[in-house]
Write an enzyme that holds these catalytic residues in place. Sequence first.
Site, PDB file in Angstrom:
ATOM      1  N   LYS A  93       0.837  -1.213   0.000  1.00 61.58           N
ATOM      2  CA  LYS A  93       0.000   0.000   0.000  1.00 61.58           C
ATOM      3  C   LYS A  93       0.869   1.260   0.000  1.00 61.58           C
ATOM      4  O   LYS A  93       0.687   2.146  -0.824  1.00 61.58           O
ATOM      5  CB  LYS A  93      -0.924   0.009   1.234  1.00 61.58           C
ATOM      6  CG  LYS A  93      -1.852  -1.189   1.323  1.00 61.58           C
ATOM      7  CD  LYS A  93      -2.786  -1.094   2.511  1.00 61.58           C
ATOM      8  CE  LYS A  93      -2.118  -1.194   3.867  1.00 61.58           C
ATOM      9  NZ  LYS A  93      -1.468  -2.493   4.157  1.00 61.58           N
ATOM     10  N   ARG A 169     -10.489  -0.320   8.505  1.00 56.23           N
ATOM     11  CA  ARG A 169     -10.044  -1.701   8.708  1.00 56.23           C
ATOM     12  C   ARG A 169     -11.055  -2.525   9.470  1.00 56.23           C
ATOM     13  O   ARG A 169     -10.748  -3.631   9.908  1.00 56.23           O
ATOM     14  CB  ARG A 169      -8.739  -1.720   9.504  1.00 56.23           C
ATOM     15  CG  ARG A 169      -7.598  -1.170   8.722  1.00 56.23           C
ATOM     16  CD  ARG A 169      -6.284  -1.541   9.352  1.00 56.23           C
ATOM     17  NE  ARG A 169      -5.298  -0.630   8.848  1.00 56.23           N
ATOM     18  CZ  ARG A 169      -4.042  -0.955   8.616  1.00 56.23           C
ATOM     19  NH1 ARG A 169      -3.606  -2.167   8.871  1.00 56.23           N
ATOM     20  NH2 ARG A 169      -3.212  -0.078   8.152  1.00 56.23           N
ATOM     21  N   ARG A 204      11.637  -5.010   5.420  1.00 53.65           N
ATOM     22  CA  ARG A 204      11.364  -3.593   5.122  1.00 53.65           C
ATOM     23  C   ARG A 204      12.303  -2.672   5.914  1.00 53.65           C
ATOM     24  O   ARG A 204      12.570  -2.892   7.097  1.00 53.65           O
ATOM     25  CB  ARG A 204       9.925  -3.241   5.468  1.00 53.65           C
ATOM     26  CG  ARG A 204       9.665  -1.752   5.338  1.00 53.65           C
ATOM     27  CD  ARG A 204       8.230  -1.364   5.407  1.00 53.65           C
ATOM     28  NE  ARG A 204       7.483  -2.087   6.405  1.00 53.65           N
ATOM     29  CZ  ARG A 204       6.165  -2.159   6.423  1.00 53.65           C
ATOM     30  NH1 ARG A 204       5.463  -1.559   5.486  1.00 53.65           N
ATOM     31  NH2 ARG A 204       5.557  -2.834   7.371  1.00 53.65           N
ATOM     32  N   ARG A 232      10.620  -0.603  11.538  1.00 53.99           N
ATOM     33  CA  ARG A 232       9.474  -0.405  12.418  1.00 53.99           C
ATOM     34  C   ARG A 232       9.459  -1.436  13.542  1.00 53.99           C
ATOM     35  O   ARG A 232       9.833  -2.583  13.333  1.00 53.99           O
ATOM     36  CB  ARG A 232       8.174  -0.515  11.609  1.00 53.99           C
ATOM     37  CG  ARG A 232       7.793   0.795  10.972  1.00 53.99           C
ATOM     38  CD  ARG A 232       6.687   0.688   9.979  1.00 53.99           C
ATOM     39  NE  ARG A 232       5.578  -0.193  10.338  1.00 53.99           N
ATOM     40  CZ  ARG A 232       4.493  -0.346   9.576  1.00 53.99           C
ATOM     41  NH1 ARG A 232       4.390   0.334   8.430  1.00 53.99           N
ATOM     42  NH2 ARG A 232       3.532  -1.148   9.931  1.00 53.99           N
ATOM     43  N   ARG A 243      -0.657  -9.295  12.728  1.00 52.90           N
ATOM     44  CA  ARG A 243      -1.238  -8.292  11.825  1.00 52.90           C
ATOM     45  C   ARG A 243      -1.989  -8.984  10.692  1.00 52.90           C
ATOM     46  O   ARG A 243      -3.070  -8.547  10.294  1.00 52.90           O
ATOM     47  CB  ARG A 243      -0.137  -7.376  11.276  1.00 52.90           C
ATOM     48  CG  ARG A 243       0.342  -6.366  12.306  1.00 52.90           C
ATOM     49  CD  ARG A 243       1.746  -5.865  12.045  1.00 52.90           C
ATOM     50  NE  ARG A 243       1.900  -5.144  10.803  1.00 52.90           N
ATOM     51  CZ  ARG A 243       3.077  -4.868  10.242  1.00 52.90           C
ATOM     52  NH1 ARG A 243       4.201  -5.271  10.840  1.00 52.90           N
ATOM     53  NH2 ARG A 243       3.139  -4.205   9.125  1.00 52.90           N
TER      54      ARG A 243
HETATM   55  P1  AP5 Z   1       4.778  -1.396   1.964  1.00 48.01           P
HETATM   56  O1  AP5 Z   1       4.479  -0.642   0.731  1.00 48.01           O
HETATM   57  O2  AP5 Z   1       5.418  -0.689   3.101  1.00 48.01           O
HETATM   58  O3  AP5 Z   1       3.468  -2.189   2.430  1.00 48.01           O
HETATM   59  P2  AP5 Z   1       2.172  -1.696   3.215  1.00 48.01           P
HETATM   60  O4  AP5 Z   1       1.019  -2.430   2.625  1.00 48.01           O
HETATM   61  O5  AP5 Z   1       2.115  -0.207   3.265  1.00 48.01           O
HETATM   62  O6  AP5 Z   1       2.513  -2.325   4.596  1.00 48.01           O
HETATM   63  P3  AP5 Z   1       2.296  -1.842   6.094  1.00 48.01           P
HETATM   64  O7  AP5 Z   1       3.047  -2.839   6.924  1.00 48.01           O
HETATM   65  O8  AP5 Z   1       2.643  -0.403   6.283  1.00 48.01           O
HETATM   66  O9  AP5 Z   1       0.793  -2.052   6.283  1.00 48.01           O
HETATM   67  P4  AP5 Z   1       0.107  -2.274   7.613  1.00 48.01           P
HETATM   68  O10 AP5 Z   1      -1.292  -2.189   7.192  1.00 48.01           O
HETATM   69  O11 AP5 Z   1       0.506  -3.466   8.381  1.00 48.01           O
HETATM   70  O12 AP5 Z   1       0.701  -1.096   8.519  1.00 48.01           O
HETATM   71  P5  AP5 Z   1       0.176   0.331   8.902  1.00 48.01           P
HETATM   72  O13 AP5 Z   1       1.320   1.206   9.027  1.00 48.01           O
HETATM   73  O14 AP5 Z   1      -0.939   0.751   8.045  1.00 48.01           O
HETATM   74  O15 AP5 Z   1       5.692  -2.634   1.537  1.00 48.01           O
HETATM   75  C1  AP5 Z   1       6.177  -3.547   2.494  1.00 48.01           C
HETATM   76  C2  AP5 Z   1       7.561  -4.061   2.049  1.00 48.01           C
HETATM   77  O16 AP5 Z   1       7.406  -4.780   0.830  1.00 48.01           O
HETATM   78  C3  AP5 Z   1       8.568  -2.938   1.765  1.00 48.01           C
HETATM   79  O17 AP5 Z   1       9.847  -3.348   2.160  1.00 48.01           O
HETATM   80  C4  AP5 Z   1       8.499  -2.768   0.246  1.00 48.01           C
HETATM   81  O18 AP5 Z   1       9.734  -2.289  -0.269  1.00 48.01           O
HETATM   82  C5  AP5 Z   1       8.175  -4.173  -0.212  1.00 48.01           C
HETATM   83  N1  AP5 Z   1       7.359  -4.186  -1.415  1.00 48.01           N
HETATM   84  C6  AP5 Z   1       6.312  -3.382  -1.725  1.00 48.01           C
HETATM   85  N2  AP5 Z   1       5.815  -3.675  -2.937  1.00 48.01           N
HETATM   86  C7  AP5 Z   1       6.533  -4.727  -3.401  1.00 48.01           C
HETATM   87  C8  AP5 Z   1       6.505  -5.498  -4.611  1.00 48.01           C
HETATM   88  N3  AP5 Z   1       5.623  -5.259  -5.574  1.00 48.01           N
HETATM   89  N4  AP5 Z   1       7.399  -6.503  -4.755  1.00 48.01           N
HETATM   90  C9  AP5 Z   1       8.329  -6.761  -3.771  1.00 48.01           C
HETATM   91  N5  AP5 Z   1       8.418  -6.055  -2.613  1.00 48.01           N
HETATM   92  C10 AP5 Z   1       7.520  -5.053  -2.423  1.00 48.01           C
HETATM   93  O19 AP5 Z   1      -0.459   0.021  10.336  1.00 48.01           O
HETATM   94  C11 AP5 Z   1       0.392  -0.297  11.427  1.00 48.01           C
HETATM   95  C12 AP5 Z   1      -0.434  -0.541  12.665  1.00 48.01           C
HETATM   96  O20 AP5 Z   1      -1.175   0.646  13.006  1.00 48.01           O
HETATM   97  C13 AP5 Z   1      -1.511  -1.632  12.558  1.00 48.01           C
HETATM   98  O21 AP5 Z   1      -0.980  -2.918  12.801  1.00 48.01           O
HETATM   99  C14 AP5 Z   1      -2.485  -1.183  13.651  1.00 48.01           C
HETATM  100  O22 AP5 Z   1      -2.000  -1.508  14.921  1.00 48.01           O
HETATM  101  C15 AP5 Z   1      -2.465   0.316  13.505  1.00 48.01           C
HETATM  102  N6  AP5 Z   1      -3.479   0.791  12.557  1.00 48.01           N
HETATM  103  C16 AP5 Z   1      -3.261   1.285  11.305  1.00 48.01           C
HETATM  104  N7  AP5 Z   1      -4.431   1.610  10.734  1.00 48.01           N
HETATM  105  C17 AP5 Z   1      -5.402   1.324  11.631  1.00 48.01           C
HETATM  106  C18 AP5 Z   1      -6.817   1.415  11.610  1.00 48.01           C
HETATM  107  N8  AP5 Z   1      -7.489   1.857  10.527  1.00 48.01           N
HETATM  108  N9  AP5 Z   1      -7.499   1.005  12.693  1.00 48.01           N
HETATM  109  C19 AP5 Z   1      -6.864   0.554  13.793  1.00 48.01           C
HETATM  110  N10 AP5 Z   1      -5.522   0.427  13.881  1.00 48.01           N
HETATM  111  C20 AP5 Z   1      -4.798   0.802  12.795  1.00 48.01           C
END
Ligand code: AP5
Length: 282
Positions: A93, A169, A204, A232, A243
């Site tokens: 994402k 979510r 990552r 992270r 997660r």
């Molecule tokens: P990346 O692009 O960083 O992936 P992402 O989908 O953004 O992953 P996140 O881990 O940030 O998502 P998440 O939903 O767990 O975390 P968030 O911060 O939202 O890519 C990941 C890796 O893969 C990178 O190294 C990249 O280089 C690589 N990559 C990307 N594309 C690729 C490809 N095509 N091929 C190969 N490699 C690739 O949330 C964190 C925490 O916050 C949650 O766990 C929760 O506790 C809280 N939170 C967030 N939102 C909410 C909500 N709405 N409600 C309640 N709690 C929430």
Amino acid sequence: MSSCISSAAVSGSAVYSGKQQRRAPSVALAGQMPHHARAVLLSTRPKGSQVSLSSNFVAGRPHARRTACKAKVSMAGDGLKRIIISGAPASGKGTQCEKIKEKFGLAHISAGDLLRAEVAAGTEAGKRAEGFMKAGELVPDEVVITMVKNRLAEDDAQTKGWLLDGYPRSASQAAALKEAGIEPDIFLLLEVPDDILIERVVGRRMDPETGKIYHVKYFPPPPEIEDRLTQRSDDNEEAAKNRLATHARNVNAVVDNYKHIMVTVDGNRDKEAVFSDIIEAL
Ligand code: AP5
């Protein structure tokens, strides 16, 4: 609007396999849409191709799909794009948001980034959120919902359009958006198998200066910035498994709210190929 749009209104999802980049049928997804939404599948149908108009989810995870089609979304009368991007942890994402934001100049609103900023600033909300985030659990609604709604109300989101990443979510978060009259034009869902996701999470690395996202294997950083990269606190295997489980428990309830404007993208490909499909859909 393109002349190939059919008047048939259907409720369902548009699906990209990405591996099949042939032309797909012309079907309008105009039924049950928010007033500003018009999702359509474009162009001519290849021989033997299929179009999935239902979202086939099992055990919290979408089925692998063999279908391929191209979709197009024309946005609200004000011309602003309002996009939700969803998908499991590390489905890409944030990586795709960097590119979408660069191309369209939208306000990128990441629920995870907003929460991390609260944690870093030591606010009450941050203190409340921190434990949940480390454990890979959803942060409670009373922290998240107002935070995201307030951010969506800011000037840049109102004037440039928005790209909402990682929100909603849960069913309750989706309901809160609806109650506030906040409707996206398109709901993008990135699909990547779980084993790949774990590898992406643990590899990552983030650049705190530019905000760029790297991966030790897939997108290695330039050697001169390696020393300043950060990881992270929830990017370990144990939290990642939680997660993924949290995502699997909630994804169906979220998708149910957006089936009529959903475009599913195979995220298990080169990031440029994924981006190219997303651009086709927007
Ligand atoms: P990346 O692009 O960083 O992936 P992402 O989908 O953004 O992953 P996140 O881990 O940030 O998502 P998440 O939903 O767990 O975390 P968030 O911060 O939202 O890519 C990941 C890796 O893969 C990178 O190294 C990249 O280089 C690589 N990559 C990307 N594309 C690729 C490809 N095509 N091929 C190969 N490699 C690739 O949330 C964190 C925490 O916050 C949650 O766990 C929760 O506790 C809280 N939170 C967030 N939102 C909410 C909500 N709405 N409600 C309640 N709690 C929430």
